[in-house]
Motif scaffolding. Structure first.
Motif, PDB file in Angstrom:
ATOM      1  N   ASN A   1       0.862  -1.193   0.000  1.00  0.00           N
ATOM      2  CA  ASN A   1       0.000   0.000   0.000  1.00  0.00           C
ATOM      3  C   ASN A   1       0.893   1.235   0.000  1.00  0.00           C
ATOM      4  N   ASP A   2       0.397   2.343  -0.603  1.00  0.00           N
ATOM      5  CA  ASP A   2       1.249   3.535  -0.671  1.00  0.00           C
ATOM      6  C   ASP A   2       1.080   4.469   0.529  1.00  0.00           C
ATOM      7  N   GLY A   3       0.165   4.141   1.434  1.00  0.00           N
ATOM      8  CA  GLY A   3       0.037   4.924   2.665  1.00  0.00           C
ATOM      9  C   GLY A   3      -0.542   6.313   2.485  1.00  0.00           C
ATOM     10  N   ASN A   4      -1.158   6.579   1.346  1.00  0.00           N
ATOM     11  CA  ASN A   4      -1.656   7.927   1.087  1.00  0.00           C
ATOM     12  C   ASN A   4      -3.075   8.110   1.635  1.00  0.00           C
ATOM     13  N   MET A   5      -3.173   8.731   2.811  1.00  0.00           N
ATOM     14  CA  MET A   5      -4.479   8.904   3.442  1.00  0.00           C
ATOM     15  C   MET A   5      -5.272  10.021   2.784  1.00  0.00           C
ATOM     16  N   GLU A   6      -4.546  11.025   2.298  1.00  0.00           N
ATOM     17  CA  GLU A   6      -5.207  12.164   1.682  1.00  0.00           C
ATOM     18  C   GLU A   6      -5.988  11.738   0.441  1.00  0.00           C
ATOM     19  N   GLN A   7      -5.371  10.877  -0.365  1.00  0.00           N
ATOM     20  CA  GLN A   7      -6.033  10.434  -1.588  1.00  0.00           C
ATOM     21  C   GLN A   7      -6.917   9.221  -1.347  1.00  0.00           C
ATOM     22  N   GLY A   8      -6.933   8.746  -0.099  1.00  0.00           N
ATOM     23  CA  GLY A   8      -7.868   7.682   0.259  1.00  0.00           C
ATOM     24  C   GLY A   8      -7.410   6.278  -0.071  1.00  0.00           C
ATOM     25  N   SER A   9      -6.132   6.078  -0.388  1.00  0.00           N
ATOM     26  CA  SER A   9      -5.705   4.700  -0.609  1.00  0.00           C
ATOM     27  C   SER A   9      -5.494   3.987   0.731  1.00  0.00           C
ATOM     28  N   LEU A  10      -5.472   4.776   1.823  1.00  0.00           N
ATOM     29  CA  LEU A  10      -5.463   4.202   3.179  1.00  0.00           C
ATOM     30  C   LEU A  10      -6.546   4.944   3.967  1.00  0.00           C
ATOM     31  N   ARG A  11      -7.516   4.195   4.498  1.00  0.00           N
ATOM     32  CA  ARG A  11      -8.659   4.838   5.175  1.00  0.00           C
ATOM     33  C   ARG A  11      -8.883   4.182   6.537  1.00  0.00           C
ATOM     34  N   CYS A  12      -9.455   4.964   7.443  1.00  0.00           N
ATOM     35  CA  CYS A  12      -9.588   4.460   8.807  1.00  0.00           C
ATOM     36  C   CYS A  12     -10.947   4.811   9.406  1.00  0.00           C
ATOM     37  N   ASP A  13     -11.607   3.817   9.969  1.00  0.00           N
ATOM     38  CA  ASP A  13     -12.832   4.022  10.756  1.00  0.00           C
ATOM     39  C   ASP A  13     -12.522   3.581  12.180  1.00  0.00           C
ATOM     40  N   ALA A  14     -13.300   4.099  13.141  1.00  0.00           N
ATOM     41  CA  ALA A  14     -13.038   3.732  14.541  1.00  0.00           C
ATOM     42  C   ALA A  14     -14.322   3.363  15.251  1.00  0.00           C
TER      43      ALA A  14
ATOM     44  N   GLU B   1     -17.189  -5.626  30.821  1.00  0.00           N
ATOM     45  CA  GLU B   1     -18.241  -5.485  29.824  1.00  0.00           C
ATOM     46  C   GLU B   1     -18.087  -4.165  29.063  1.00  0.00           C
ATOM     47  N   MET B   2     -18.350  -4.217  27.753  1.00  0.00           N
ATOM     48  CA  MET B   2     -18.190  -3.034  26.914  1.00  0.00           C
ATOM     49  C   MET B   2     -19.429  -2.148  26.974  1.00  0.00           C
ATOM     50  N   GLY B   3     -19.226  -0.858  26.777  1.00  0.00           N
ATOM     51  CA  GLY B   3     -20.346   0.070  26.676  1.00  0.00           C
ATOM     52  C   GLY B   3     -20.943   0.035  25.269  1.00  0.00           C
ATOM     53  N   VAL B   4     -21.963   0.866  25.030  1.00  0.00           N
ATOM     54  CA  VAL B   4     -22.577   0.958  23.708  1.00  0.00           C
ATOM     55  C   VAL B   4     -21.579   1.619  22.764  1.00  0.00           C
ATOM     56  N   LYS B   5     -21.396   1.007  21.584  1.00  0.00           N
ATOM     57  CA  LYS B   5     -20.333   1.522  20.729  1.00  0.00           C
ATOM     58  C   LYS B   5     -20.857   2.372  19.580  1.00  0.00           C
ATOM     59  N   VAL B   6     -20.081   3.399  19.277  1.00  0.00           N
ATOM     60  CA  VAL B   6     -20.389   4.313  18.182  1.00  0.00           C
ATOM     61  C   VAL B   6     -19.298   4.164  17.137  1.00  0.00           C
ATOM     62  N   GLU B   7     -19.706   4.079  15.860  1.00  0.00           N
ATOM     63  CA  GLU B   7     -18.722   3.990  14.794  1.00  0.00           C
ATOM     64  C   GLU B   7     -18.471   5.385  14.239  1.00  0.00           C
ATOM     65  N   VAL B   8     -17.190   5.756  14.141  1.00  0.00           N
ATOM     66  CA  VAL B   8     -16.841   7.089  13.627  1.00  0.00           C
ATOM     67  C   VAL B   8     -16.107   6.931  12.293  1.00  0.00           C
ATOM     68  N   LYS B   9     -16.566   7.680  11.297  1.00  0.00           N
ATOM     69  CA  LYS B   9     -15.985   7.589   9.953  1.00  0.00           C
ATOM     70  C   LYS B   9     -15.441   8.942   9.491  1.00  0.00           C
ATOM     71  N   ASN B  10     -14.896   8.943   8.273  1.00  0.00           N
ATOM     72  CA  ASN B  10     -14.456  10.194   7.611  1.00  0.00           C
ATOM     73  C   ASN B  10     -13.221  10.842   8.217  1.00  0.00           C
ATOM     74  N   MET B  11     -12.261  10.070   8.691  1.00  0.00           N
ATOM     75  CA  MET B  11     -11.050  10.685   9.219  1.00  0.00           C
ATOM     76  C   MET B  11      -9.924  10.390   8.237  1.00  0.00           C
ATOM     77  N   ASN B  12      -9.449  11.428   7.543  1.00  0.00           N
ATOM     78  CA  ASN B  12      -8.461  11.122   6.513  1.00  0.00           C
ATOM     79  C   ASN B  12      -7.076  11.691   6.791  1.00  0.00           C
ATOM     80  N   SER B  13      -6.752  11.817   8.073  1.00  0.00           N
ATOM     81  CA  SER B  13      -5.377  12.148   8.448  1.00  0.00           C
ATOM     82  C   SER B  13      -5.174  11.691   9.893  1.00  0.00           C
ATOM     83  N   PHE B  14      -3.908  11.585  10.304  1.00  0.00           N
ATOM     84  CA  PHE B  14      -3.614  11.201  11.687  1.00  0.00           C
ATOM     85  C   PHE B  14      -4.206  12.237  12.635  1.00  0.00           C
TER      86      PHE B  14
END
Lengths: 92, 484
Positions: free
Chosen positions: B187-200, B211-224
Motif C-alpha cells: 500500500n502507498d500509505g496515502n491517506m489524503e487520496q484515500g488509498s489508506l482509510r480508517c474508521d473507529a 463489559e463493553m459500553g454501547v459503541k459508536v462507529e466514527v468515519k471520515n477521518m483522513n489524516s492522523f
C-alpha cells in the motif's frame, strides 16, 4: 414471515410497495419460505458444511492488466449521464 | 462515579498495490484517468460477467497477515455483502464474512516512547466501490455523479481489536500499521487520496469493568490529526452524556472537519442488514502451507525490529534511527553508506540532513537519486578526515546531486581539498594578522570572540580550503597570551 419482515426487506431492496402489494408478497413469501423449509427435514448430520459443490478450488488469475471498455461503451446504456459520469438521484 | 475508560478499535482499509483490479483486468491505478474509462463488464456488474480472483492480491493479504502474526486458516472463501448505493454497481460488494484469509494477530506500536501491542482480529480481502461526485452541497443537491474507475480495486481490511485506551494511541497504531504496509510494498500509505482509510469504534466503560459500553462507529477521518481530533471529540461527547445520566445511542457518526465535531449519520434502527451469503461465482481457496511458508520467508525486517537493530548496531541516536527507517530503502541506503566506510553517526547526519533535503526538494527517493551510497561514503570520509570542509562538501553534494558527478571527484578536480600544509598555513596566518591587527590585539587582550574574524580572513584568503581547526590552533599559538 410477518408484515414487518416484508416491510424491512422491501426497504433493503429500495422497493416502494403499496400496502396491498406488501400483503400479496407476505402471502407469496410465506409459501416460498415454507417450501424451502422442507430442506430442514433432510438429515445432514454426516455432511460437512459447504458453500459450493463444484469441487473447484483456488481458481485465480495472474495480476495482469487487460484492456478496459471505452468510456462511451461503458456509459452506452446509462439512462442519464453528464460529463462522462453517470447521473443518479441523490441519496436521501 | 467511577472514572470512565475509552475503548477504541480501528478498522483500516488499504488499497493494494496490484497492477490490475481484484476480479478483472482493469487497472488498479485509477487516479487521473478520465471518468469511467477504467471499467469492464465484470467491474460494472453487467449480467453474465464473471469475477476471477487476483492471485497477487491474495498473496499481499497473506503477507500482511503474516507480518501481523496472524493465523492463516487452510480454507477461506468470499461472500456477498448486499446493499444498494450508487457507487456499487453490482448491488453487492464481494468481501469475506465468516472465513477470512487470516485471524488473530497483533501489531506493536509506540506511544510516548512506550511499546504497546494491539490485537488484530482479522485481515481480509474485498473490493473497493466507485466514487460519487456531488454537484454543490451534498445535502441540497438532488443528483449525484458516479465514476466507476475505482470500483473493484483490491481493498484489504485490517480489523483491530478494541485494545486502544485513549485517542492518543489511535494515530500511533495507524502510523505503525501504515509503515508496515509500506515496508511490505502492499500500500502507498496515502491517506489524503484515500488509498489508506480508517474508521473507529468508540465506547466508554467504568475503569475496571470488563463489559463493553454501547459503541459508536466514527468515519471520515483522513489524516492522523483528524483521527485523534475525532476520537478526542467523541470520547468527550460520550463522557458528557454519561455524566449527565443520559444513554449512548448505538449509531454511525461522521467526523466533520468544518465543525470539528462528529455528526450522526445513521442510527441503529437504520443499521444495515447486509444479508451476507457465499459468493457463488468464486470457488473457495485452499491456502497451502508451502505458500504460507514461502511468503513468510520473503517478509522484510519489520520496522520495529529494524529500528532496534540499527540502534544496537551503530552509534546513532534514536531520532536518527527514526528518520532512517521511514522507509526500508532509507535504512538500506544508510547501511550501504556505512558498509562503504563512512562512520555511522556522520553518515546518518549527512543522509538525514543535506542529502534528504536535496531529495525532498527534487521529489526523488534517496535510492533513486544521483548520489550513490558509495559516493556519499567517500565524501563523508573526506569531511571526517579534515580533507574537505563541511561547507564545501555541502556545496559539492548539491552540485553533484544536480549533475550526477561524484562529489569526491569534484574535490580533487577543483583543488578544493582542505589545506593543512604548514608553510602555506603559516603564510595565510601571517596575512590575516597583518590585515586585522586590531582583532589580533583584542584577542591578545583576552577577547575570545576576536578569533572569529581572523579565522574568517584565512578561510577567505584560501578560497575556503584552509582547515579551520588548524587555522584556529595556529592563531592561538601565534597570539599566545603571556602566562598561557
Amino acid at each position: 414471515m410477518d408484515l414487518a419482515q416484508v416491510e424491512h426487506l422491501s426497504r433493503l431492496a429500495r422497493l416502494g410497495l403499496s400496502p396491498e402489494e406488501l400483503q400479496t408478497l407476505l402471502g407469496q413469501l410465506t409459501a416460498i419460505v415454507a417450501a424451502v423449509d422442507k430442506l430442514q427435514e433432510a438429515d445432514v448430520s454426516s455432511v460437512d458444511p459447504t458453500a459450493q459443490v463444484g469441487g473447484l478450488y483456488d481458481v485465480m488469475r495472474a495480476d495482469e492488466v487487460a484492456p478496459s471498455l471505452e468510456a462511451e461503451q461503458a456509459l452506452a446504456n446509462a439512462p442519464r449521464k453528464e460529463a462522462g459520469l453517470l447521473r443518479v438521484p441523490a441519496i436521501q | 462515579m467511577a472514572e470512565l475508560e475509552p475503548v477504541i478499535g480501528l478498522e483500516v482499509h488499504a488499497q493494494l498495490l496490484t497492477k490490475s483490479k481484484m476480479f478483472c483486468g482493469c487497472r488498479a491505478e485509477y487516479l487521473g484517468l478520465p471518468p469511467n474509462s477504467n471499467t469492464c463488464p465484470t467491474c460494472l456488474g453487467l449480467p453474465g460477467a464473471l469475477p476471477v480472483i487476483n492471485r497477487a492480491a491474495v498473496e499481499m493479504t497473506i503477507r500482511t497477515a503474516l507480518a501481523l502474526a496472524c493465523r492463516i486458516p487452510e480454507f477461506s472463501k468470499f461472500d456477498r455483502k448486499n446493499y444498494f448505493y450508487p457507487d456499487l454497481p453490482k448491488g453487492y460488494q464481494i468481501s469475506q464474512f465468516d472465513l477470512p484469509l487470516s485471524l488473530a494477530g497483533q501489531l506493536e506500536f509506540e506511544v510516548d516512547g512506550q511499546r504497546r501491542a494491539c490485537g488484530i482480529t482479522r485481515v481480509h480481502l474485498e473490493e473497493d466501490a466507485g466514487t460519487l461526485h456531488h454537484a454543490g452541497e451534498i445535502h441540497t443537491s438532488n443528483f449525484s455523479l458516479v465514476d466507476l474507475n475505482r470500483a473493484g480495486v483490491p481493498l484489504m481490511e485490517v480489523v483491530g481489536e478494541p485494545d486502544l485506551r485513549s485517542p492518543r494511541e489511535a494515530p500511533q497504531y495507524l502510523r505503525a500499521l501504515r509503515q508496515l504496509l509500506i515496508y511490505l510494498g502492499v500500500n502507498d500509505g496515502n491517506m489524503e487520496q484515500g488509498s489508506l482509510r480508517c474508521d473507529a469504534n468508540v465506547s466508554l466503560r467504568p475503569r475496571g469493568q470488563r463489559e463493553m459500553g454501547v459503541k459508536v462507529e466514527v468515519k471520515n477521518m483522513n489524516s492522523f490529526r483528524s483521527l485523534e481530533a475525532a476520537l478526542t471529540y467523541e470520547v468527550g461527547r460520550q463522557t458528557d452524556l454519561i455524566q449527565r445520566g443520559m444513554t449512548i445511542v448505538q449509531e454511525t457518526r461522521g467526523w466533520s472537519e468544518l465543525e470539528q465535531a462528529t455528526v450522526s449519520q445513521r442510527g441503529k434502527e437504520e443499521a444495515q442488514d447486509y444479508r451476507y451469503f457465499p459468493e457463488p461465482d468464486l470457488p473457495p481457496l485452499k491456502v497451502g502451507r508451502e505458500l504460507v511458508e514461502q511468503l513468510k520467508a520473503g517478509l522484510p525486517e519489520p520496522p520495529m525490529r529494524l529500528r532496534d537493530r540499527l540502534l544496537d548496531q551503530y552509534e546513532i541516536s534514536a531520532e536518527q534511527v527514526l528518520v532512517l527507517t521511514e522507509r526500508p530503502q532509507d535504512a538500506a541506503y544508510f547501511e550501504a553508506v556505512v558498509a562503504a566506510g563512512a562512520p555511522p553517526r556522520a553518515a546518518a547526519n549527512w543522509q538525514a540532513g543535506p542529502l534528504q533535503a536535496l531529495c525532498k526538494a527534487a521529489r526523488v527517493e534517496v535510492e533513486r537519486c544521483s548520489i550513490s551510497a558509495g559516493e556519499l561514503a567517500d565524501l563523508v570520509r573526506m569531511v571526517e578526515a579534515g580533507e574537505v570542509s563541511g561547507s564545501t562538501a555541502r556545496e559539492l553534494l548539491a552540485e553533484a546531486f544536480e549533475s550526477g558527478a561524484s562529489p569526491a571527484a569534484l574535490v580533487t578536480e577543483r583543488g578544493l581539498a582542505q589545506v593543512s600544509d604548514a608553510a602555506q598555513m603559516d603564510a595565510w596566518v601571517d596575512d590575516a594578522l597583518r590585515q586585522l591587527p586590531k582583532a589580533a590585539a583584542d584577542f591578545q587582550a583576552g577577547a575570545e570572540r576576536a578569533l572569529g574574524p581572523l579565522v574568517g580572513a584565512i578561510r577567505k584568503a584560501s578560497g575556503n580550503r584552509a582547515n579551520p581547526d588548524l587555522a584556529a590552533r595556529l592563531l592561538r599559538e601565534r597570539l599566545a597570551r603571556p602566562g598561557e
